[in-house]
Design a protein around this motif. Structure first.
Motif, PDB file in Angstrom:
ATOM      1  N   GLN A  87      93.760 -15.874   9.290  1.00  0.00           N
ATOM      2  CA  GLN A  87      92.861 -16.700  10.190  1.00  0.00           C
ATOM      3  C   GLN A  87      91.410 -16.782   9.361  1.00  0.00           C
ATOM      4  O   GLN A  87      90.963 -18.049   9.653  1.00  0.00           O
ATOM      5  CB  GLN A  87      92.465 -15.753  11.334  1.00  0.00           C
ATOM      6  N   ALA A  88      91.032 -16.207   8.714  1.00  0.00           N
ATOM      7  CA  ALA A  88      89.971 -16.290   7.720  1.00  0.00           C
ATOM      8  C   ALA A  88      90.023 -17.321   6.700  1.00  0.00           C
ATOM      9  O   ALA A  88      88.847 -17.948   6.321  1.00  0.00           O
ATOM     10  CB  ALA A  88      89.379 -14.951   7.343  1.00  0.00           C
ATOM     11  N   THR A  89      91.084 -17.298   6.130  1.00  0.00           N
ATOM     12  CA  THR A  89      91.152 -18.429   5.079  1.00  0.00           C
ATOM     13  C   THR A  89      92.104 -19.564   5.299  1.00  0.00           C
ATOM     14  O   THR A  89      92.487 -20.329   4.376  1.00  0.00           O
ATOM     15  CB  THR A  89      91.924 -17.495   3.983  1.00  0.00           C
ATOM     16  N   GLY A  90      92.223 -19.910   6.649  1.00  0.00           N
ATOM     17  CA  GLY A  90      92.745 -21.059   6.982  1.00  0.00           C
ATOM     18  C   GLY A  90      94.443 -20.966   6.564  1.00  0.00           C
ATOM     19  O   GLY A  90      94.922 -21.991   6.266  1.00  0.00           O
ATOM     20  N   GLY A  91      95.049 -19.781   6.654  1.00  0.00           N
ATOM     21  CA  GLY A  91      96.368 -19.526   6.259  1.00  0.00           C
ATOM     22  C   GLY A  91      96.851 -18.795   5.315  1.00  0.00           C
ATOM     23  O   GLY A  91      97.939 -18.756   4.866  1.00  0.00           O
ATOM     24  N   GLY A  92      95.709 -18.728   4.276  1.00  0.00           N
ATOM     25  CA  GLY A  92      96.322 -18.124   3.120  1.00  0.00           C
ATOM     26  C   GLY A  92      96.652 -16.580   3.615  1.00  0.00           C
ATOM     27  O   GLY A  92      96.178 -15.906   4.560  1.00  0.00           O
ATOM     28  N   THR A  93      97.330 -15.933   2.558  1.00  0.00           N
ATOM     29  CA  THR A  93      97.740 -14.555   2.746  1.00  0.00           C
ATOM     30  C   THR A  93      97.577 -13.673   1.612  1.00  0.00           C
ATOM     31  O   THR A  93      97.561 -14.250   0.434  1.00  0.00           O
ATOM     32  CB  THR A  93      99.228 -14.471   3.164  1.00  0.00           C
ATOM     33  N   VAL A  94      97.736 -12.565   1.730  1.00  0.00           N
ATOM     34  CA  VAL A  94      97.569 -11.653   0.646  1.00  0.00           C
ATOM     35  C   VAL A  94      98.528 -10.438   0.891  1.00  0.00           C
ATOM     36  O   VAL A  94      98.366  -9.602   2.074  1.00  0.00           O
ATOM     37  CB  VAL A  94      95.829 -11.070   0.649  1.00  0.00           C
ATOM     38  N   PRO A  95      99.159 -10.104  -0.292  1.00  0.00           N
ATOM     39  CA  PRO A  95     100.080  -9.112   0.083  1.00  0.00           C
ATOM     40  C   PRO A  95      99.354  -7.723   0.392  1.00  0.00           C
ATOM     41  O   PRO A  95      98.391  -7.448  -0.613  1.00  0.00           O
ATOM     42  CB  PRO A  95     101.017  -8.975  -1.177  1.00  0.00           C
ATOM     43  N   VAL A  96      99.894  -6.668   0.918  1.00  0.00           N
ATOM     44  CA  VAL A  96      99.229  -5.636   1.096  1.00  0.00           C
ATOM     45  C   VAL A  96     100.053  -4.441   1.283  1.00  0.00           C
ATOM     46  O   VAL A  96     101.210  -4.514   1.903  1.00  0.00           O
ATOM     47  CB  VAL A  96      98.247  -5.476   2.563  1.00  0.00           C
ATOM     48  N   SER A  97     100.002  -3.450   0.384  1.00  0.00           N
ATOM     49  CA  SER A  97     101.165  -2.478   0.432  1.00  0.00           C
ATOM     50  C   SER A  97     100.328  -1.053   0.531  1.00  0.00           C
ATOM     51  O   SER A  97      99.311  -0.672   0.073  1.00  0.00           O
ATOM     52  CB  SER A  97     102.028  -2.591  -0.820  1.00  0.00           C
ATOM     53  N   VAL A  98     101.138   0.003   1.011  1.00  0.00           N
ATOM     54  CA  VAL A  98     100.677   1.325   0.952  1.00  0.00           C
ATOM     55  C   VAL A  98     101.526   1.996   0.264  1.00  0.00           C
ATOM     56  O   VAL A  98     103.000   1.961   0.237  1.00  0.00           O
ATOM     57  CB  VAL A  98     100.660   1.716   2.396  1.00  0.00           C
ATOM     58  N   ARG A  99     101.089   2.714  -0.894  1.00  0.00           N
ATOM     59  CA  ARG A  99     101.993   3.652  -1.851  1.00  0.00           C
ATOM     60  C   ARG A  99     102.006   5.200  -1.591  1.00  0.00           C
ATOM     61  O   ARG A  99     100.895   5.547  -1.379  1.00  0.00           O
ATOM     62  CB  ARG A  99     101.623   3.152  -3.413  1.00  0.00           C
ATOM     63  N   GLY A 138      97.420  -7.548  -3.143  1.00  0.00           N
ATOM     64  CA  GLY A 138      98.204  -8.453  -4.154  1.00  0.00           C
ATOM     65  C   GLY A 138      97.170  -9.563  -4.680  1.00  0.00           C
ATOM     66  O   GLY A 138      95.949  -9.364  -4.575  1.00  0.00           O
ATOM     67  N   SER A 139      97.650 -10.523  -5.110  1.00  0.00           N
ATOM     68  CA  SER A 139      96.997 -11.712  -5.584  1.00  0.00           C
ATOM     69  C   SER A 139      96.812 -12.772  -4.921  1.00  0.00           C
ATOM     70  O   SER A 139      97.763 -13.084  -4.071  1.00  0.00           O
ATOM     71  CB  SER A 139      97.373 -12.026  -7.363  1.00  0.00           C
ATOM     72  N   ILE A 140      95.766 -13.571  -5.011  1.00  0.00           N
ATOM     73  CA  ILE A 140      95.561 -14.810  -4.208  1.00  0.00           C
ATOM     74  C   ILE A 140      95.232 -15.931  -5.318  1.00  0.00           C
ATOM     75  O   ILE A 140      94.758 -15.813  -6.536  1.00  0.00           O
ATOM     76  CB  ILE A 140      94.479 -14.799  -3.314  1.00  0.00           C
ATOM     77  N   ASP A 141      95.450 -17.177  -4.769  1.00  0.00           N
ATOM     78  CA  ASP A 141      95.040 -18.197  -5.889  1.00  0.00           C
ATOM     79  C   ASP A 141      93.709 -18.757  -5.527  1.00  0.00           C
ATOM     80  O   ASP A 141      93.072 -18.090  -4.717  1.00  0.00           O
ATOM     81  CB  ASP A 141      95.848 -19.528  -5.697  1.00  0.00           C
ATOM     82  N   ALA A 142      93.095 -19.485  -6.461  1.00  0.00           N
ATOM     83  CA  ALA A 142      91.600 -19.648  -6.461  1.00  0.00           C
ATOM     84  C   ALA A 142      91.360 -20.446  -5.049  1.00  0.00           C
ATOM     85  O   ALA A 142      90.238 -20.363  -4.528  1.00  0.00           O
ATOM     86  CB  ALA A 142      91.396 -20.559  -7.823  1.00  0.00           C
ATOM     87  N   ARG A 143      92.097 -21.173  -4.649  1.00  0.00           N
ATOM     88  CA  ARG A 143      91.649 -21.942  -3.365  1.00  0.00           C
ATOM     89  C   ARG A 143      91.773 -20.987  -2.243  1.00  0.00           C
ATOM     90  O   ARG A 143      90.483 -21.030  -1.540  1.00  0.00           O
ATOM     91  CB  ARG A 143      92.654 -22.785  -3.260  1.00  0.00           C
ATOM     92  N   THR A 144      92.596 -19.904  -1.973  1.00  0.00           N
ATOM     93  CA  THR A 144      92.493 -19.080  -1.241  1.00  0.00           C
ATOM     94  C   THR A 144      91.266 -18.196  -1.346  1.00  0.00           C
ATOM     95  O   THR A 144      90.486 -17.741  -0.243  1.00  0.00           O
ATOM     96  CB  THR A 144      93.713 -18.271  -1.129  1.00  0.00           C
ATOM     97  N   ALA A 145      91.096 -17.865  -2.587  1.00  0.00           N
ATOM     98  CA  ALA A 145      89.574 -17.013  -2.813  1.00  0.00           C
ATOM     99  C   ALA A 145      88.381 -17.737  -2.387  1.00  0.00           C
ATOM    100  O   ALA A 145      87.714 -17.200  -1.949  1.00  0.00           O
ATOM    101  CB  ALA A 145      89.748 -16.713  -4.245  1.00  0.00           C
ATOM    102  N   ARG A 146      88.463 -18.949  -2.653  1.00  0.00           N
ATOM    103  CA  ARG A 146      87.281 -19.677  -1.995  1.00  0.00           C
ATOM    104  C   ARG A 146      86.908 -19.747  -0.579  1.00  0.00           C
ATOM    105  O   ARG A 146      85.959 -19.645  -0.135  1.00  0.00           O
ATOM    106  CB  ARG A 146      87.339 -21.422  -2.661  1.00  0.00           C
ATOM    107  N   ARG A 147      88.055 -19.997   0.097  1.00  0.00           N
ATOM    108  CA  ARG A 147      88.201 -19.909   1.484  1.00  0.00           C
ATOM    109  C   ARG A 147      87.798 -18.483   1.822  1.00  0.00           C
ATOM    110  O   ARG A 147      87.169 -18.321   2.770  1.00  0.00           O
ATOM    111  CB  ARG A 147      89.570 -20.206   2.121  1.00  0.00           C
ATOM    112  N   LEU A 148      88.123 -17.382   1.392  1.00  0.00           N
ATOM    113  CA  LEU A 148      87.765 -16.034   1.632  1.00  0.00           C
ATOM    114  C   LEU A 148      86.280 -15.959   1.358  1.00  0.00           C
ATOM    115  O   LEU A 148      85.541 -15.315   2.090  1.00  0.00           O
ATOM    116  CB  LEU A 148      88.698 -15.088   0.697  1.00  0.00           C
ATOM    117  N   ILE A 149      85.788 -16.456   0.373  1.00  0.00           N
ATOM    118  CA  ILE A 149      84.417 -16.354  -0.070  1.00  0.00           C
ATOM    119  C   ILE A 149      83.588 -17.109   1.182  1.00  0.00           C
ATOM    120  O   ILE A 149      82.389 -16.621   1.540  1.00  0.00           O
ATOM    121  CB  ILE A 149      84.025 -17.155  -1.480  1.00  0.00           C
TER     122      ILE A 149
END
Length: 180
Positions: A142-154, A164-175
Motif C-alpha cells: 500500500q505504501a509503495t504502490g504495489g511493491g513488495t518485500v519478502p519477509v521471513s522469520v527464521r 529481502g531485497s527491493i529494486d531502486a524504484r520500490t525503494a524510492r516509493r518507500l522513501i
C-alpha cells in the motif's frame, strides 16, 4: 528449415564471456575475457587491467548502480531518523537488500507505513514476529504502490525478521512514504 522456422527461430543469447567482452570493448577498456573451462565451474576470467582501465571500470559500475546506491543511502538516513536499525542494508546485484531487522523496529516501520492504528499499540507490549510479518506484508504494497518485500522469520533468529531485497524504484516509493 522452412520459412516459418526461419521467422520464429531466435538466436541463442551470447555467452557470458562474449557479453562481457563486448561491454568492455564498448566502454573502451582493454581486457582479455576468457570463456570458462569445463573444470573452472563456469567462471569467466578477466585478465589483469591496467590502473586506468580499472578506475574506468569502477566508475562505470558506480554509474550503473547510482540510483540504487542513492536510494539505499537515503533509506538508511530516513530509517536512522526514525530509530529503525537496518544493519544489513546494502546494494547487492543492483537491488537494495534490507536485511535483518529487530521485531520492534519492524513494528515501528509498519506503523509508519500506516498499517497499525495507534490505538492498538499498548505500551510495554511486544509484537510477535508472525504478527509484524503480516503487518508489513499488508502495509508495504500500500505504501509503495504495489511493491513488495519478502519477509521471513527464521528459527535460528526468532527475535529478527529478515527482509529481502527491493529494486531502486520500490525503494524510492518507500522513501516517499516514510517522508510524510
Amino acid at each position: 528449415m522452412t520459412e516459418i522456422d526461419a521467422r520464429t527461430h531466435t538466436p541463442a543469447p551470447p555467452s557470458p564471456s562474449a557479453e562481457l567482452r563486448a561491454a568492455l570493448g564498448e566502454a573502451g577498456l582493454s581486457a582479455r575475457v576468457t570463456a570458462p573451462d569445463a573444470d573452472a565451474q563456469n567462471l569467466v576470467r578477466i585478465t589483469l587491467l591496467n590502473p586506468t582501465d580499472a578506475r574506468q571500470l569502477a566508475r562505470l559500475i558506480r554509474t550503473g548502480t547510482k540510483r540504487s546506491l542513492k536510494a539505499a543511502r537515503t533509506l538508511r538516513e530516513i530509517c536512522e531518523g526514525y530509530r529503525i536499525n537496518l544493519p544489513g542494508l546494502r546494494v547487492e546485484q543492483g537491488r537494495i537488500a534490507l536485511g535483518p531487522i529487530r521485531i520492534d523496529d519492524a513494528a515501528r516501520l509498519a506503523r509508519l507505513l500506516d498499517s497499525v492504528p495507534q490505538a492498538t499499540e499498548q505500551p510495554g507490549t511486544t509484537a510477535d514476529a508472525a504478527t509484524v510479518k503480516a503487518l508489513l506484508a499488508h502495509a508495504f504494497p500500500q505504501a509503495t504502490g504495489g511493491g513488495t518485500v519478502p519477509v521471513s522469520v527464521r528459527e535460528s533468529t526468532p527475535d529478527l525478521l529478515h527482509l529481502g531485497s527491493i529494486d531502486a524504484r520500490t525503494a524510492r516509493r518507500l522513501i516517499r512514504a516514510l517522508q510524510f
